[in-house]
Motif scaffolding. Structure first.
Motif, PDB file in Angstrom:
ATOM      1  N   CYS A 155       9.559   0.682   1.784  1.00 52.20           N
ATOM      2  CA  CYS A 155       8.751   1.319   0.841  1.00 52.20           C
ATOM      3  C   CYS A 155       9.466   2.429  -0.245  1.00 52.20           C
ATOM      4  O   CYS A 155       9.274   3.054  -0.850  1.00 52.20           O
ATOM      5  N   GLY A 162       6.676  -2.941   1.269  1.00 53.84           N
ATOM      6  CA  GLY A 162       5.452  -2.073   1.430  1.00 53.84           C
ATOM      7  C   GLY A 162       5.024  -1.088   0.287  1.00 53.84           C
ATOM      8  O   GLY A 162       4.475  -0.178   0.174  1.00 53.84           O
ATOM      9  N   ASP A 165       6.505   4.222  -1.764  1.00 53.78           N
ATOM     10  CA  ASP A 165       5.938   5.426  -1.140  1.00 53.78           C
ATOM     11  C   ASP A 165       7.098   6.473  -1.048  1.00 53.78           C
ATOM     12  O   ASP A 165       7.857   6.442  -0.763  1.00 53.78           O
TER      13      ASP A 165
END
Length: 239
Positions: A155, A162, A165
């Motif tokens: 991420c 993903g 993040d």
């Protein structure tokens, strides 16, 4: 007891035939992995245990000679876990992708320094079980070496598997520091829920390594850290 360990990432794109035109992007990671295997060989182990994340079908033990393949990634390339074992044991279930990448690395390094055993680990294995599994593995021979396959967060960028993040970078940096310092406490305390949310497939294998290294007094060295595809890749050695 554990006398040496190498930590490597396990994306199939580490294999040039799978990466195709993008192969040069992971040349440094590939080189670091081969260097790490040299540290394992120098430790003169009696047994090499290769562990990596696995889906349910690939969890559990895999004997030397177990087959792996990259056909599922569009490449007609087969591998075997080590040079020994019985190739006629094709009844043996196939290696999970992480151990297939390990088998490819070992073949590239021409590993012939010790017998090999493989272990596929569930990504959801809780920390206490990881530690006890590691202790059991370290007791498998007088001198045990481990090749630990696993990726960091997936991420790191908006194009990562993903997505982005904001917690991913700090998670990977914490892991990198711990792997480079052989910090068992930090690895053992990694947050299982956070690792799952960040798609960090290496969390359980790293915690197995931490359990195996208890009392071994090993020192660590970080050889590589980057996130070329938005996924954290680390290479480290413990000896």
């Amino acid at each position: 007891m554990l006398v040496a360990a190498a930590v490597c990432p396990c994306p199939p794109v580490l294999v040039p035939e799978v990466a195709a035109g993008a192969a040069p992007e992971l040349l440094a990671a590939r080189t670091a992995c081969i260097d790490a295997l040299g540290v394992l060989a120098a430790a003169r182990p009696d047994l090499l245990i290769v562990i990596g994340p696995a889906d349910p079908d690939g969890r559990g033990p895999h004997p030397e000679g177990a087959p792996g393949s990259f056909k599922g990634f569009g490449v007609d390339l087969d591998v075997r876990l080590g040079l020994g074992g019985d190739p006629g044991a094709a009844a043996v279930r196939p290696l999970p992708p992480s151990l297939s990448v390990a088998a490819w690395l070992l073949a590239r390094a021409k590993w012939a320094d010790a017998p090999i055993e493989g272990l596929g680990v569930g990504e959801s294995l809780e920390a206490g079980r990881c530690a006890s599994t590691g202790r059991e593995l370290a007791a498998r021979a007088h001198r045990v070496a481990m090749l630990v396959m696993g990726d960091g967060s997936a991420c790191r960028t908006v194009k990562a598997p993903g997505y982005l993040d904001e917690r991913a970078l700090s998670f990977d940096m914490e892991v990198s520091r711990a792997l480079g310092a052989a910090d068992l406490a930090v690895l053992s305390a990694l947050d299982e829920s956070l690792a799952y949310e960040l798609k960090a497939a290496g969390r359980a294998p790293w915690q197995v390594l931490a359990g195996a290294a208890e009392g071994a007094g090993l020192s660590g060295r970080l050889l590589y850290e980057d996130a070329p595809y938005g996924v954290g890749y680390m290479v480290a050695t413990w000896s």
